[in-house]
Write a protein that holds these residues in place. Structure first.
Motif, PDB file in Angstrom:
ATOM      1  N   UNK A 256       0.819  -1.211   0.000  1.00 20.16           N
ATOM      2  CA  UNK A 256       0.000   0.000   0.000  1.00 20.16           C
ATOM      3  C   UNK A 256       0.856   1.265   0.000  1.00 20.16           C
ATOM      4  N   UNK A 257       2.068   1.197   0.537  1.00 19.04           N
ATOM      5  CA  UNK A 257       2.959   2.367   0.562  1.00 19.04           C
ATOM      6  C   UNK A 257       3.733   2.552  -0.739  1.00 19.04           C
ATOM      7  N   UNK A 258       3.455   1.734  -1.746  1.00 21.25           N
ATOM      8  CA  UNK A 258       4.112   1.854  -3.044  1.00 21.25           C
ATOM      9  C   UNK A 258       5.313   0.955  -3.244  1.00 21.25           C
ATOM     10  N   UNK A 259       5.787   0.310  -2.205  1.00 23.40           N
ATOM     11  CA  UNK A 259       6.933  -0.591  -2.340  1.00 23.40           C
ATOM     12  C   UNK A 259       6.560  -1.800  -3.198  1.00 23.40           C
ATOM     13  N   UNK A 260       7.512  -2.246  -3.999  1.00 24.21           N
ATOM     14  CA  UNK A 260       7.337  -3.450  -4.801  1.00 24.21           C
ATOM     15  C   UNK A 260       8.396  -4.469  -4.402  1.00 24.21           C
ATOM     16  N   UNK A 261       7.963  -5.713  -4.239  1.00 19.53           N
ATOM     17  CA  UNK A 261       8.860  -6.800  -3.873  1.00 19.53           C
ATOM     18  C   UNK A 261       8.740  -7.878  -4.930  1.00 19.53           C
ATOM     19  N   UNK A 262       9.894  -8.382  -5.381  1.00 16.36           N
ATOM     20  CA  UNK A 262       9.900  -9.410  -6.422  1.00 16.36           C
ATOM     21  C   UNK A 262      10.871 -10.510  -6.036  1.00 16.36           C
ATOM     22  N   UNK A 263      10.405 -11.748  -6.158  1.00 16.74           N
ATOM     23  CA  UNK A 263      11.256 -12.909  -5.910  1.00 16.74           C
ATOM     24  C   UNK A 263      11.326 -13.700  -7.204  1.00 16.74           C
ATOM     25  N   UNK A 264      12.527 -13.784  -7.798  1.00 10.43           N
ATOM     26  CA  UNK A 264      12.702 -14.393  -9.108  1.00 10.43           C
ATOM     27  C   UNK A 264      13.645 -15.586  -9.017  1.00 10.43           C
ATOM     28  N   UNK A 265      13.203 -16.735  -9.517  1.00 11.25           N
ATOM     29  CA  UNK A 265      14.057 -17.923  -9.524  1.00 11.25           C
ATOM     30  C   UNK A 265      15.142 -17.779 -10.588  1.00 11.25           C
ATOM     31  N   UNK A 266      16.366 -18.127 -10.214  1.00 15.63           N
ATOM     32  CA  UNK A 266      17.489 -18.129 -11.150  1.00 15.63           C
ATOM     33  C   UNK A 266      18.325 -19.365 -10.856  1.00 15.63           C
ATOM     34  N   UNK A 267      18.016 -20.461 -11.575  1.00 15.28           N
ATOM     35  CA  UNK A 267      18.644 -21.752 -11.315  1.00 15.28           C
ATOM     36  C   UNK A 267      18.376 -22.181  -9.874  1.00 15.28           C
ATOM     37  N   UNK A 268      19.425 -22.351  -9.070  1.00 14.45           N
ATOM     38  CA  UNK A 268      19.255 -22.795  -7.689  1.00 14.45           C
ATOM     39  C   UNK A 268      19.228 -21.640  -6.695  1.00 14.45           C
ATOM     40  N   UNK A 269      19.112 -20.429  -7.206  1.00 11.77           N
ATOM     41  CA  UNK A 269      19.073 -19.232  -6.363  1.00 11.77           C
ATOM     42  C   UNK A 269      17.819 -18.427  -6.687  1.00 11.77           C
ATOM     43  N   UNK A 270      17.517 -17.480  -5.822  1.00 11.31           N
ATOM     44  CA  UNK A 270      16.429 -16.539  -6.070  1.00 11.31           C
ATOM     45  C   UNK A 270      16.976 -15.124  -5.895  1.00 11.31           C
ATOM     46  N   UNK A 271      16.554 -14.231  -6.774  1.00 10.59           N
ATOM     47  CA  UNK A 271      16.935 -12.826  -6.668  1.00 10.59           C
ATOM     48  C   UNK A 271      15.777 -12.081  -6.005  1.00 10.59           C
ATOM     49  N   UNK A 272      16.055 -11.468  -4.854  1.00  8.73           N
ATOM     50  CA  UNK A 272      15.020 -10.728  -4.135  1.00  8.73           C
ATOM     51  C   UNK A 272      15.242  -9.233  -4.361  1.00  8.73           C
ATOM     52  N   UNK A 273      14.244  -8.603  -4.945  1.00 11.04           N
ATOM     53  CA  UNK A 273      14.322  -7.165  -5.216  1.00 11.04           C
ATOM     54  C   UNK A 273      13.248  -6.442  -4.404  1.00 11.04           C
TER      55      UNK A 273
END
Length: 338
Positions: free
Chosen positions: A241-258
């Motif tokens: 609600x405060x405008x923040x965006x969170x993304x969890x993306x799979x990359x092989x055996x890791x995940x990129x958290x933005x």
């Protein structure tokens, strides 16, 4: 190891008792009985997975292989292993042929360990209705895998329609790492989540359950951004609600958290072996309320966890159904020719 060919259930019980004595009680203190229902071509996969699970949960392993139910002559072949290649467990691999395969419980029931929970796992396409398989009715916990169905999403809906407390599915187990990372993203914020999306193939049951879990926990309806570019769930997107965006993306055996205003982070997101997934489900021997809520939210059904946990066996003869279907086909063909 003891091999019994063209044997009987009584002979299997006697041979197992004898092998236990010879092994010096290797597998005493068993926590459960694990029944595995599997086709012949996948027996080795199931044994490998059960070996990993048995290392964490000492059990009596009963592998049921049903073959050629229309055969005129019944036959039972059994292989008994105590504390051997299948790990710290007592294992009986039973191959059943003919009409005996439809009554596997007549052989399995005397082999159940007294006073411990029973878990049945179908390593293959799940049954439409678990009540039609006595090996599911007798179990305290029932494990299926909708990812192995011809239509995984429809199979997941059927699991919701047929649900009883104690049911679970390995598609749910596979999103445990995803759920852990998503839940951890909110440890440092109290902002309310307003939108969510899951990027995944259209036939991925893990994505369906992820959407159901987010909906049941947060009260929102996540979008499903369908893609055929990736073989399994690729990304979870969240907007606060405060405008923040969170993304969890799979990359092989890791995940990129933005996250808005923060540096990207790499987090572990390993695809686990089947045995580890099975071992996780064996840790819980009662009802999984969170799974029931997620499954119900996906399928649009409520109060799944309030259903009765007891099932009544419904007899179903697959050969009768096949004969009826063949008769209808023959009748239709005759009508067309006429």
């Amino acid at each position: 190891m003891i091999g019994l060919w063209d044997t009987t259930g009584n002979e299997v019980v006697k041979a197992l008792a004898a092998e236990r004595r010879n092994a010096g009680g290797v597998a005493s203190g068993m926590a459960l009985t694990l029944i595995v229902v599997v086709d012949e071509k996948r027996v080795r996969e199931a044994e490998a997975a059960a070996t990993i699970a048995a290392a964490a949960h000492p059990c009596r392993l009963l592998v049921v292989v049903r073959s050629d139910v229309d055969r005129d002559r019944n036959r039972l072949d059994a292989e008994i292993v105590v504390g051997g290649r299948l790990g710290p467990c007592e294992a009986v691999v039973m191959r059943m042929y003919g009409r005996l395969a439809l009554h596997a419980e007549s052989v399995v029931m005397p082999l159940l360990v007294p006073d411990v929970p029973v878990v049945t796992w179908w390593h293959g396409e799940p049954p439409d209705e678990i009540a039609t398989d006595f090996l599911g009715v007798v179990a305290d916990r029932r494990i299926t895998d909708t990812a192995q169905a011809a239509d995984p999403i429809e199979a997941l809906r059927q699991r919701a329609r047929d649900y009883a407390p104690g049911d679970t599915d390995l598609a749910w187990t596979r999103i445990t790492p995803w759920r852990t990372l998503v839940a951890g993203a909110f440890d440092t914020t109290e902002a309310q989540l307003t939108e969510a999306a899951v990027v995944a193939p259209p036939t991925d049951p893990t994505a369906a359950l992820m959407r159901g879990w987010l909906r049941s926990r947060l009260g929102i309806k996540p979008r499903w951004e369908r893609t055929k570019e990736f073989p399994r769930m690729r990304e979870v997107q969240l907007r606060c609600a405060n405008g923040d965006e969170l993304t969890l993306t799979r990359d092989d055996s890791m995940a990129v958290f933005r996250r808005t205003g923060q540096e990207d982070r790499l987090l572990p997101l390993v695809r686990r072996p089947l045995g580890d997934e099975l071992a996780e489900e064996l840790r819980r021997l009662g009802s999984d309320q969170v799974y029931a809520e997620a499954l119900g939210a996906f399928a649009g059904l409520t109060n799944l966890d309030r259903r009765s946990g007891q099932r009544v066996h419904v007899w179903k003869d697959p050969s009768t159904a096949r004969r009826a279907e063949a008769g209808v086909t023959a009748h239709n063909s005759t009508s067309t020719v006429s």
